[in-house]
Design a protein around this motif. Structure first.
Motif, mmCIF file in Angstrom:
data_model
loop_
_atom_site.group_PDB
_atom_site.id
_atom_site.type_symbol
_atom_site.label_atom_id
_atom_site.label_comp_id
_atom_site.label_asym_id
_atom_site.label_seq_id
_atom_site.Cartn_x
_atom_site.Cartn_y
_atom_site.Cartn_z
ATOM 1 N N GLU A 1 55.502 57.407 -19.649
ATOM 2 C CA GLU A 1 56.913 57.805 -19.665
ATOM 3 C C GLU A 1 57.107 59.161 -18.986
ATOM 4 O O GLU A 1 58.030 59.341 -18.180
ATOM 5 C CB GLU A 1 57.422 57.854 -21.104
ATOM 6 N N GLN B 1 59.352 59.664 -15.618
ATOM 7 C CA GLN B 1 60.516 60.552 -15.677
ATOM 8 C C GLN B 1 60.436 61.660 -14.627
ATOM 9 O O GLN B 1 61.452 62.265 -14.290
ATOM 10 C CB GLN B 1 60.640 61.188 -17.060
ATOM 11 N N ASN B 2 59.246 61.912 -14.112
ATOM 12 C CA ASN B 2 59.060 62.991 -13.141
ATOM 13 C C ASN B 2 58.753 62.470 -11.747
ATOM 14 O O ASN B 2 58.071 63.122 -10.959
ATOM 15 C CB ASN B 2 57.982 63.952 -13.639
#
Length: 133
Positions: free
Chosen positions: A58, A62-63
């Motif tokens: 995750e 997300q990055n």
């Protein structure tokens, strides 16, 4: 608007011995700090236990990274005769070991496999050897 997969930087992830292994240089220190508990300084790689991997996955997604689980590890594996020059191959590997007169390497990316072959390594699939992982 989300980031498309083509804009995401791939990180190839290898599930070996109950851990997810990957090697990547994070320019952003905040991401490295978040993952530092999994970093093995001696092996220059991240070693994430299976139970912790969903959180790491995750964070990466997300990055703007695209974790790519590698199903066929053999496609990333090369061998080279032991006691021959291999420091640049080693630098781009996720895991390595020696056995029966050969150095075995699992490379970080498909490009690293190509580079290793250019440096005299042979794809494991083109030999009679097995990884033995």
């Amino acid at each position: 608007m989300g980031t498309s997969d083509t804009e995401r930087e791939p990180i190839y992830v290898f599930k070996i011995d109950g851990e997810h292994l990957f090697s990547h240089y994070f320019q952003r220190t905040d991401i490295f700090s978040e993952l530092s508990e999994y970093y093995n300084d001696d092996e220059y790689r991240f070693e994430v236990p299976v139970d912790d991997f969903p959180r790491v996955l995750e964070l990466l997604e997300q990055n703007h990274y695209k974790p790519v689980p590698v199903e066929e590890i053999e496609e990333f594996a090369v061998v080279k005769d032991q006691y021959t020059e291999h420091k640049d191959i080693l630098r781009n590997s996720v895991i390595h070991w020696s056995r029966d007169g050969y150095n075995f390497f699992v490379m970080q990316t498909p490009q690293a496999v190509e580079s290793a072959v250019e440096q005299g390594a042979t794809r494991i699939e083109e030999t009679d050897l097995v990884l033995g992982l």
